[in-house]
Design a protein around this motif. Structure first.
Motif, short mmCIF file in Angstrom:
data_model
loop_
_atom_site.label_atom_id
_atom_site.label_comp_id
_atom_site.label_asym_id
_atom_site.label_seq_id
_atom_site.Cartn_x
_atom_site.Cartn_y
_atom_site.Cartn_z
N ASN A 1 -32.28 -48.69 -51.78
CA ASN A 1 -32.12 -48.03 -53.05
C ASN A 1 -31.44 -48.99 -54.02
O ASN A 1 -30.30 -49.35 -53.85
N THR A 2 -32.17 -49.42 -55.03
CA THR A 2 -31.60 -50.36 -55.99
C THR A 2 -30.87 -49.66 -57.12
O THR A 2 -30.29 -50.32 -57.97
N ALA A 3 -30.87 -48.34 -57.15
CA ALA A 3 -30.20 -47.61 -58.22
C ALA A 3 -28.70 -47.88 -58.21
O ALA A 3 -28.07 -47.92 -59.25
N ASP A 4 -28.11 -48.08 -57.04
CA ASP A 4 -26.68 -48.33 -56.95
C ASP A 4 -26.28 -49.68 -57.54
O ASP A 4 -25.11 -49.91 -57.81
N VAL A 5 -27.22 -50.55 -57.78
CA VAL A 5 -26.93 -51.85 -58.36
C VAL A 5 -26.32 -51.70 -59.75
O VAL A 5 -25.46 -52.47 -60.15
N ALA A 6 -26.72 -50.68 -60.47
CA ALA A 6 -26.24 -50.47 -61.84
C ALA A 6 -24.73 -50.23 -61.89
O ALA A 6 -24.11 -50.45 -62.93
N SER A 7 -24.14 -49.82 -60.80
CA SER A 7 -22.71 -49.54 -60.79
C SER A 7 -21.87 -50.74 -60.35
O SER A 7 -20.64 -50.67 -60.35
N LEU A 8 -22.51 -51.84 -59.99
CA LEU A 8 -21.79 -53.01 -59.49
C LEU A 8 -21.20 -53.84 -60.62
O LEU A 8 -21.81 -53.99 -61.68
N SER A 9 -20.03 -54.39 -60.37
CA SER A 9 -19.45 -55.36 -61.29
C SER A 9 -20.24 -56.67 -61.15
O SER A 9 -21.02 -56.84 -60.20
N PHE A 10 -20.01 -57.57 -62.09
CA PHE A 10 -20.68 -58.87 -62.01
C PHE A 10 -20.36 -59.56 -60.69
O PHE A 10 -21.25 -60.07 -60.01
N GLU A 11 -19.08 -59.56 -60.33
CA GLU A 11 -18.65 -60.25 -59.12
C GLU A 11 -19.26 -59.64 -57.87
O GLU A 11 -19.66 -60.36 -56.95
N GLN A 12 -19.33 -58.32 -57.82
CA GLN A 12 -19.93 -57.65 -56.66
C GLN A 12 -21.41 -57.99 -56.55
O GLN A 12 -21.90 -58.30 -55.46
N ALA A 13 -22.12 -57.93 -57.67
CA ALA A 13 -23.56 -58.24 -57.67
C ALA A 13 -23.80 -59.69 -57.28
O ALA A 13 -24.68 -60.00 -56.48
N ARG A 14 -22.99 -60.60 -57.84
CA ARG A 14 -23.13 -62.03 -57.54
C ARG A 14 -22.89 -62.30 -56.06
O ARG A 14 -23.65 -63.00 -55.40
N GLU B 1 -36.57 -57.66 -52.97
CA GLU B 1 -36.43 -56.63 -54.01
C GLU B 1 -34.97 -56.38 -54.35
O GLU B 1 -34.61 -56.23 -55.52
N ARG B 2 -34.13 -56.36 -53.35
CA ARG B 2 -32.70 -56.17 -53.59
C ARG B 2 -32.15 -57.37 -54.38
O ARG B 2 -31.38 -57.19 -55.33
N GLY B 3 -32.56 -58.56 -54.01
CA GLY B 3 -32.13 -59.75 -54.72
C GLY B 3 -32.56 -59.74 -56.18
O GLY B 3 -31.79 -60.12 -57.07
#
Length: 76
Positions: free
Chosen positions: A7-20, A45-47
């Protein structure tokens, strides 16, 4: 990272550092090779979602810097 989150929807809630940081993990796992094509595709897809989130953060930061520069130049 043993299994990609599908589920990539949770990506929207990540900080820059978390996503990086998660993107670094995903890339490392892709470079090592995945046991199945399906797993590789899920990682890819997650990447992609994580990279888009990082870019979103960076563009937002650039807009803020541009606005601050404009404000300073306007005051001068």
């Amino acid at each position: 990272m043993s299994a990609p989150q599908e589920n990539t929807a949770d990506v929207a809630s990540l900080s820059f550092e978390q996503a990086r940081d998660e993107l670094v993990t995903v890339v490392a796992e892709l470079e090592q090779g995945s046991p199945t094509l399906e797993h590789s595709l899920a990682l890819w897809e997650r990447g992609e979602a994580l990279a888009a989130r990082c870019e979103e953060w960076l563009l937002g930061a650039k807009r803020r810097l541009d606005a601050a520069r404009s404000a300073v130049e306007g005051d001068a």
